[in-house]
Design a protein around this motif. Structure first.
Motif, mmCIF file in Angstrom:
data_model
loop_
_atom_site.group_PDB
_atom_site.id
_atom_site.type_symbol
_atom_site.label_atom_id
_atom_site.label_comp_id
_atom_site.label_asym_id
_atom_site.label_seq_id
_atom_site.Cartn_x
_atom_site.Cartn_y
_atom_site.Cartn_z
ATOM 1 N N LEU A 127 23.765 19.369 85.474
ATOM 2 C CA LEU A 127 22.826 18.621 86.286
ATOM 3 C C LEU A 127 21.466 19.284 86.122
ATOM 4 O O LEU A 127 21.219 20.361 86.666
ATOM 5 C CB LEU A 127 23.271 18.657 87.750
ATOM 6 C CG LEU A 127 22.400 17.929 88.768
ATOM 7 C CD1 LEU A 127 22.437 16.428 88.522
ATOM 8 C CD2 LEU A 127 22.876 18.257 90.184
ATOM 9 N N ALA A 128 20.586 18.673 85.337
ATOM 10 C CA ALA A 128 19.272 19.244 85.031
ATOM 11 C C ALA A 128 18.208 18.475 85.802
ATOM 12 O O ALA A 128 17.732 17.432 85.357
ATOM 13 C CB ALA A 128 19.002 19.178 83.529
ATOM 14 N N VAL A 129 17.846 18.998 86.978
ATOM 15 C CA VAL A 129 16.956 18.255 87.877
ATOM 16 C C VAL A 129 15.864 19.138 88.478
ATOM 17 O O VAL A 129 15.549 19.021 89.665
ATOM 18 C CB VAL A 129 17.773 17.592 89.010
ATOM 19 C CG1 VAL A 129 18.626 16.460 88.462
ATOM 20 C CG2 VAL A 129 18.636 18.630 89.745
ATOM 21 N N PRO A 130 15.223 20.001 87.691
ATOM 22 C CA PRO A 130 14.211 20.865 88.298
ATOM 23 C C PRO A 130 12.989 20.109 88.806
ATOM 24 O O PRO A 130 12.205 20.665 89.584
ATOM 25 C CB PRO A 130 13.836 21.822 87.160
ATOM 26 C CG PRO A 130 14.163 21.065 85.917
ATOM 27 C CD PRO A 130 15.380 20.267 86.245
ATOM 28 N N GLY A 131 12.828 18.864 88.395
ATOM 29 C CA GLY A 131 11.719 18.056 88.888
ATOM 30 C C GLY A 131 12.111 17.126 90.011
ATOM 31 O O GLY A 131 11.292 16.312 90.458
ATOM 32 N N GLY A 132 13.342 17.223 90.500
ATOM 33 C CA GLY A 132 13.837 16.294 91.504
ATOM 34 C C GLY A 132 13.661 16.767 92.932
ATOM 35 O O GLY A 132 12.994 17.775 93.212
ATOM 36 N N ALA A 133 14.285 16.051 93.837
ATOM 37 C CA ALA A 133 14.174 16.350 95.269
ATOM 38 C C ALA A 133 14.822 17.692 95.585
ATOM 39 O O ALA A 133 15.835 18.066 94.992
ATOM 40 C CB ALA A 133 14.834 15.244 96.086
ATOM 41 N N THR A 158 24.092 23.722 86.892
ATOM 42 C CA THR A 158 22.882 23.188 87.503
ATOM 43 C C THR A 158 21.667 23.891 86.924
ATOM 44 O O THR A 158 21.646 25.118 86.792
ATOM 45 C CB THR A 158 22.886 23.376 89.036
ATOM 46 O OG1 THR A 158 22.842 24.771 89.356
ATOM 47 C CG2 THR A 158 24.116 22.739 89.658
ATOM 48 N N LEU A 159 20.687 23.101 86.552
ATOM 49 C CA LEU A 159 19.376 23.610 86.166
ATOM 50 C C LEU A 159 18.423 23.177 87.265
ATOM 51 O O LEU A 159 18.047 22.006 87.348
ATOM 52 C CB LEU A 159 18.949 23.043 84.816
ATOM 53 C CG LEU A 159 17.557 23.462 84.329
ATOM 54 C CD1 LEU A 159 17.485 24.968 84.118
ATOM 55 C CD2 LEU A 159 17.182 22.719 83.049
ATOM 56 N N VAL A 160 18.074 24.118 88.135
ATOM 57 C CA VAL A 160 17.307 23.803 89.336
ATOM 58 C C VAL A 160 16.233 24.854 89.555
ATOM 59 O O VAL A 160 16.284 25.950 88.998
ATOM 60 C CB VAL A 160 18.220 23.733 90.583
ATOM 61 C CG1 VAL A 160 19.217 22.576 90.477
ATOM 62 C CG2 VAL A 160 18.957 25.060 90.799
ATOM 63 N N ARG A 161 15.287 24.510 90.409
ATOM 64 C CA ARG A 161 14.268 25.467 90.828
ATOM 65 C C ARG A 161 14.738 26.183 92.102
ATOM 66 O O ARG A 161 15.680 25.722 92.760
ATOM 67 C CB ARG A 161 12.929 24.776 91.039
ATOM 68 C CG ARG A 161 12.944 23.691 92.079
ATOM 69 C CD ARG A 161 11.591 22.986 92.197
ATOM 70 N NE ARG A 161 11.560 22.120 93.376
ATOM 71 C CZ ARG A 161 11.898 20.848 93.377
ATOM 72 N NH1 ARG A 161 12.303 20.264 92.246
ATOM 73 N NH2 ARG A 161 11.854 20.137 94.503
ATOM 74 N N PRO A 162 14.099 27.289 92.484
ATOM 75 C CA PRO A 162 14.613 28.072 93.615
ATOM 76 C C PRO A 162 14.780 27.303 94.913
ATOM 77 O O PRO A 162 15.764 27.517 95.625
ATOM 78 C CB PRO A 162 13.567 29.192 93.751
ATOM 79 C CG PRO A 162 13.066 29.395 92.362
ATOM 80 C CD PRO A 162 13.015 28.006 91.759
ATOM 81 N N LEU A 180 31.196 26.205 89.700
ATOM 82 C CA LEU A 180 29.782 25.843 89.574
ATOM 83 C C LEU A 180 29.018 27.011 88.961
ATOM 84 O O LEU A 180 29.255 28.175 89.334
ATOM 85 C CB LEU A 180 29.230 25.488 90.957
ATOM 86 C CG LEU A 180 27.799 24.992 91.057
ATOM 87 C CD1 LEU A 180 27.662 23.997 92.211
ATOM 88 C CD2 LEU A 180 26.818 26.151 91.275
ATOM 89 N N VAL A 181 28.126 26.708 88.039
ATOM 90 C CA VAL A 181 27.335 27.736 87.358
ATOM 91 C C VAL A 181 25.860 27.367 87.456
ATOM 92 O O VAL A 181 25.451 26.287 87.008
ATOM 93 C CB VAL A 181 27.740 27.870 85.876
ATOM 94 C CG1 VAL A 181 26.875 28.918 85.186
ATOM 95 C CG2 VAL A 181 29.210 28.225 85.741
ATOM 96 N N VAL A 182 25.058 28.268 88.012
ATOM 97 C CA VAL A 182 23.614 28.072 88.107
ATOM 98 C C VAL A 182 22.965 28.656 86.863
ATOM 99 O O VAL A 182 23.087 29.861 86.586
ATOM 100 C CB VAL A 182 23.047 28.749 89.367
ATOM 101 C CG1 VAL A 182 21.528 28.603 89.418
ATOM 102 C CG2 VAL A 182 23.680 28.157 90.622
ATOM 103 N N CYS A 183 22.289 27.823 86.087
ATOM 104 C CA CYS A 183 21.600 28.300 84.892
ATOM 105 C C CYS A 183 20.368 29.115 85.270
ATOM 106 O O CYS A 183 19.669 28.814 86.246
ATOM 107 C CB CYS A 183 21.171 27.120 84.027
ATOM 108 S SG CYS A 183 22.524 26.123 83.381
#
Length: 299
Positions: A127-133, A158-162, A180-183
């Motif tokens: 799930l690559a959503v660093p620009g999402g909600a 997951t590819l997410v921002r902090p 679950l693995v946080v990239c």
């Protein structure tokens, strides 16, 4: 002690080598990569032979690599799967991007559903959503995705921002049997500040949450201190048994050569005993992604 002496000592006892849990491959002449453009400092094609040459420079042997899909189309996913089928273990297991198909109630895996239904080996979805909600509320079919992955023994990356990490923690809480693995530690090249640490702690409270030591390094002169602070926090919060080394090659090649990424990651880590080092450098990735035994290839 040299930065990678601990890794060398480990591999002296364990001959099976490192598993790189995060690499990318693509060929813009063969398949469309939506984000690729000139000026990014990246080659138009990076294939298995390029990967083999890169890992051959590592100060410690790399026996396998997990290929994470670079973009999000079915054509590109099938191209990547073919590379893995022909060149395993470099790359070996494949993680495809999640691109939702909300009009198809049977497509819990989104774009990747067609490959899964065709029997293509897929180790997980990202799930690559660093620009999402921040709360991930704009991701269609998210809980169905998690249910499908958990039921089939696959991993969610997951590819997410902090500031999205608390939502990732909540997601892990709703799906307690999902791995679950946080990239990139949910941090990437950002500052490992108190807010990020608190958010990562929320994720770490979920027993089946993991994180990749990947995508962290920069060209800044003081980067060693920043990455060491991030790695120490990750070890403190998750423990080495839930951390995985990933090079993020070839994206990382814009920062440093493959061998240097390995060395810089080793230097960032606090001292680890052999069991802990085994987990970070190979064991956790082997367990999560089903890395198989490897065959030698000429390069």
């Amino acid at each position: 002690m040299a930065p990678h002496d601990g890794v060398n000592r480990l591999l002296g006892e364990r001959a099976d080598g490192v598993v790189d849990a995060h690499v990318h491959l693509w060929d813009t002449a063969a398949v469309r990569v939506s984000w690729f453009r000139d000026g990014l400092g990246l080659p138009a094609r990076v294939g298995p032979d390029d990967l083999a040459r890169a890992v051959a420079t590592s100060p410690v042997p790399v026996r396998a690599a997990v290929a994470v899909q670079a973009a999000d189309t079915e054509g590109e996913a099938r191209w990547l799967a073919r590379q893995a089928a022909s060149h395993a273990p470099l790359p070996g297991p494949v993680v495809l991007q999640y691109d939702a198909r909300p009009d198809d109630p049977h497509a819990w895996a989104g774009m990747a559903q067609a490959l899964i239904d065709d029997g293509v080996p897929v180790a997980g979805l990202r799930l690559a959503v660093p620009g999402g909600a921040a709360d991930l509320s704009d991701v269609a079919g998210l809980d169905a995705l998690c249910e499908g992955l958990a039921a089939s023994g696959r991993v969610l990356e997951t590819l997410v921002r902090p500031d999205q990490l608390p939502a990732v923690a909540a997601l892990a809480g709703r799906h307690p049997v999902l791995d679950l693995v946080v990239c990139h530690l949910g941090l990437g090249t950002g500052d490992p500040d108190a807010a990020w640490r608190d958010a990562l702690a929320a994720v770490a409270a979920r027993p089946r949450a993991h994180a990749k030591l990947s995508g962290l390094h920069t060209t800044a002169p003081d980067d060693a201190g920043r990455t060491a602070a991030a790695a120490r926090a990750a070890v403190d919060l998750l423990g080495p048994g839930r951390l995985l080394f990933g090079s993020d090659w070839p994206m990382s090649a814009r920062v440093a050569a493959y061998a240097q990424i390995v060395e810089r990651t080793a230097a960032a880590l606090p001292p680890l005993d052999d069991a802990a080092a085994t987990a970070v450098w190979s064991g956790t990735a082997t367990r999560l992604y089903g890395v198989r035994g490897h065959r030698r290839r000429s390069t």
